[in-house]
Design a protein around this motif. Structure first.
Motif: not given
Length: 182
Positions: A103-112
Motif C-alpha cells: 500500500g502506497g509504496t509504488m512510484r507514485l505522483g508526478a515525476y519530471p
C-alpha cells in the motif's frame, strides 16, 4: 470506440478483432490476465502501421513484444509475470526490491521527464521537460536500451533524476508511442 477483451486476442483472432480499428490504446493494469493478448495487439499495431498508445502496462507489453519479435528474445517478459525469464526487459525498480507492504509504496505522483528533441513527443508537448503522474513498481530495464534503439525503438522521454525510460516510440511508424506514466 471498440472494447476488446485481450484474453480473446490470439494469432488466429487478432485480425478479426482489430482489423477494422483506426488506432489501438492499451491502458495500464495489474496482473497477468490478458497480457499475451495485449502483446499481440501491440505487435498488430507495429506490423500494420496502426497508431498505438501504450499507457503504463501498455508500454510494458509493447517492450515485451518488440524484444520478442524484433530483437529475437523469445522469452522476453516482465519480472512481474515471469521472474525466471532470461530477458526481463521490464523489471522491478531497484528501490522496490524487498518491499513487502504494498500500500502506497509504488512510484507514485508526478515525476519530471526530459523530452528528446525531434521526437513525436517533442512535437506533442512542445517543450523540453514535462511532469507526468505515475503509479507502478516495474520499469524498462536499461540494460536493453542500446539494443532497442539500434533496432528503431527509441527512448523519447527520460526521467533526468534516475535515468528511467518514461516514453518509447518507434521511429519509422506513423504513431507508436508508449509511456510509463498514466
Amino acid at each position: 470506440i471498440k472494447w476488446v477483451d485481450t484474453e480473446l486476442i490470439t494469432e488466429y483472432t487478432v485480425n478479426d478483432l482489430l482489423g477494422d480499428v483506426d488506432g489501438i490504446l492499451v491502458p495500464g493494469g495489474f496482473g497477468q490476465r490478458g497480457v499475451e493478448g495485449k502483446i499481440k495487439a501491440a505487435e498488430y499495431a507495429r506490423k500494420n502501421n496502426i497508431p498505438y498508445l501504450g499507457i503504463c502496462l501498455g508500454m510494458q507489453v509493447a517492450v515485451m513484444e518488440f524484444a520478442r519479435n524484433v530483437l529475437g528474445f523469445e522469452d522476453a517478459n516482465s519480472g512481474e509475470f515471469a521472474p525466471e525469464s532470461k530477458h526481463k526487459v521490464i523489471d522491478i525498480m531497484e528501490e522496490q526490491m524487498g518491499v513487502v507492504t504494498k500500500g502506497g509504496t509504488m512510484r507514485l505522483g508526478a515525476y519530471p521527464c526530459k523530452v528528446k528533441p525531434g521526437s513525436m513527443l517533442d512535437k506533442c508537448y512542445g517543450k523540453p521537460e514535462v511532469a507526468e503522474r505515475h503509479r507502478h513498481r516495474y520499469e524498462f530495464n536499461n540494460d536493453y536500451l542500446e539494443e532497442f534503439e539500434k533496432h528503431g525503438m527509441i527512448a523519447s522521454g527520460i526521467n533526468p533524476e534516475k535515468n528511467l525510460v518514461e516514453i518509447l516510440e518507434l521511429k519509422d511508424h506513423p504513431w507508436f508511442v508508449a509511456c510509463q506514466f498514466h
